[in-house]
Design a protein around this motif. Structure first.
Motif, PDB file in Angstrom:
ATOM      1  N   LYS A 269      -1.243   4.333  -1.361  1.00  0.00           N
ATOM      2  CA  LYS A 269      -0.898   5.791  -1.339  1.00  0.00           C
ATOM      3  C   LYS A 269       0.061   5.944   0.032  1.00  0.00           C
ATOM      4  O   LYS A 269       0.825   6.841   0.366  1.00  0.00           O
ATOM      5  CB  LYS A 269      -1.926   6.687  -1.187  1.00  0.00           C
ATOM      6  N   ALA A 270       0.058   4.913   1.153  1.00  0.00           N
ATOM      7  CA  ALA A 270       0.651   5.285   2.280  1.00  0.00           C
ATOM      8  C   ALA A 270       0.705   4.045   2.736  1.00  0.00           C
ATOM      9  O   ALA A 270       0.133   2.866   2.730  1.00  0.00           O
ATOM     10  CB  ALA A 270       0.250   5.966   3.392  1.00  0.00           C
ATOM     11  N   PHE A 271       1.649   3.596   3.885  1.00  0.00           N
ATOM     12  CA  PHE A 271       1.851   2.440   4.579  1.00  0.00           C
ATOM     13  C   PHE A 271       2.364   2.722   6.030  1.00  0.00           C
ATOM     14  O   PHE A 271       3.193   3.500   6.129  1.00  0.00           O
ATOM     15  CB  PHE A 271       3.303   1.678   3.931  1.00  0.00           C
ATOM     16  N   ILE A 272       1.634   2.056   6.881  1.00  0.00           N
ATOM     17  CA  ILE A 272       1.944   2.247   8.246  1.00  0.00           C
ATOM     18  C   ILE A 272       1.944   1.045   8.974  1.00  0.00           C
ATOM     19  O   ILE A 272       1.497   0.114   8.756  1.00  0.00           O
ATOM     20  CB  ILE A 272       0.902   3.068   9.062  1.00  0.00           C
ATOM     21  N   ASP A 273       3.092   0.737   9.965  1.00  0.00           N
ATOM     22  CA  ASP A 273       3.415  -0.442  10.452  1.00  0.00           C
ATOM     23  C   ASP A 273       2.797  -0.435  11.904  1.00  0.00           C
ATOM     24  O   ASP A 273       2.712   0.499  12.380  1.00  0.00           O
ATOM     25  CB  ASP A 273       4.844  -0.790  10.372  1.00  0.00           C
ATOM     26  N   LYS A 274       2.200  -1.875  12.244  1.00  0.00           N
ATOM     27  CA  LYS A 274       1.868  -2.040  13.713  1.00  0.00           C
ATOM     28  C   LYS A 274       3.054  -2.271  14.677  1.00  0.00           C
ATOM     29  O   LYS A 274       4.131  -2.640  14.060  1.00  0.00           O
ATOM     30  CB  LYS A 274       1.004  -3.290  13.586  1.00  0.00           C
TER      31      LYS A 274
END
Length: 291
Positions: A269-274
């Motif tokens: 549903k979503a993607f966040i990068d470090k």
């Protein structure tokens, strides 16, 4: 990509990620780590035939660990865990930068940590970037290439912050964190304090997440990609096939278009990068639950 261009990419990303994530400003220098050093290493397992090592004074890595954990007293295991997580983030951003330059999508192994110097077998050093931190500390980023076998040419290849109304009790949303780094779980737990989310389960592998999911029944899952055994994309796909209602947010340092598309294609549903902050984490969790 030429060696000089590759050096420029590695240097730019290394200095930016280190300053942004832990506040340590690196400058290129002739300094070399002393005898009291540690090494963290990855190998590219897709896209490139090469590997990267960071050899750094233990004092620098201790300062890095203190900055990431927000405490003065750190144990040896803290230093190992934080160094591996830092290098995982760094290499993810390097892979993303290389993708932008070459359009080659790369994946890399889980970082390995070594007390002292480490030299991967069957590889040779192609070049070394040396850094100092402005203190009596030094580090070197080493690019390795395979030692050519007979007949080979040298191995070249190419959120909105949750707000609760006064006097109103709201049930927190249940979050499962899947990440082989306990540092990441600690950071996510801290970011979610006082919000409408609560970490109720932590799994260090995809296999553990599959075994725990039905019993925990989380509202949303944060899923790292680079893990030993089943990676995060495989785990997310397996969970979504068995539990189509699952809400998965991919969390990774592999921040480039191919990874985004693959995550979306399996139903994330979503993607966040470090590295990320609380606002971006909360926005991703909100997005996953509102979709």
């Amino acid at each position: 990509m030429s060696e000089e261009k590759l050096k420029a990419v590695l240097d730019r990303v290394t200095r930016k990620v280190t300053e942004d994530s832990v506040g340590i400003r690196l400058v290129q220098s002739e300094a070399k780590p002393g005898r009291d050093l540690c090494t963290v290493h990855i190998s590219f397992c897709q896209g490139f035939r090469s590997s990267l090592s960071l050899r750094a004074d233990t004092a620098m890595l201790t300062r890095l660990t203190q900055a990431m954990l927000g405490k003065e007293q750190v144990a040896a295991q803290d230093l190992e865990d934080v160094t591996k997580e830092y290098f995982n983030v760094l290499c993810g951003h390097i892979a993303a930068a290389l993708y932008q330059a070459t359009r080659v999508a790369a994946r890399f192994s889980v970082p390995s940590f070594h007390w002292g110097a480490y030299h991967p077998a069957d590889h040779r050093e192609q070049f070394v970037l040396n850094y100092s931190s402005g203190r009596n500390e030094a580090a070197e980023l080493v690019h390795h290439v395979p030692i050519p076998q007979e007949g080979e040419d040298g191995g070249r290849t190419q959120s909105t912050q949750f707000q609760q109304k006064e006097g109103t009790k709201v049930m927190a949303k249940r979050v499962m964190v899947v990440d082989d780094s306990r540092v990441q779980e600690v950071q996510i737990r801290k970011m979610l304090e006082g919000t409408g989310y609560e970490v109720v389960c932590y799994c260090r592998s995809g296999e553990e997440a599959l075994a725990q999911y039905d019993g925990v029944k989380p509202d949303v899952v944060t899923m790292d990609i680079i893990m030993p055994g089943m990676d995060g994309l495989e785990t997310a796909q397996a969970i979504l096939e068995e539990y189509p209602e699952a809400r998965v947010v991919m969390v990774s340092s592999l921040a480039y278009d191919d990874t985004f598309e693959e995550a979306r294609s399996i139903g994330a549903k979503a993607f966040i990068d470090k590295p990320f902050d609380a606002q971006r984490l909360l926005a991703a969790l909100d997005q996953a639950l509102s979709d």
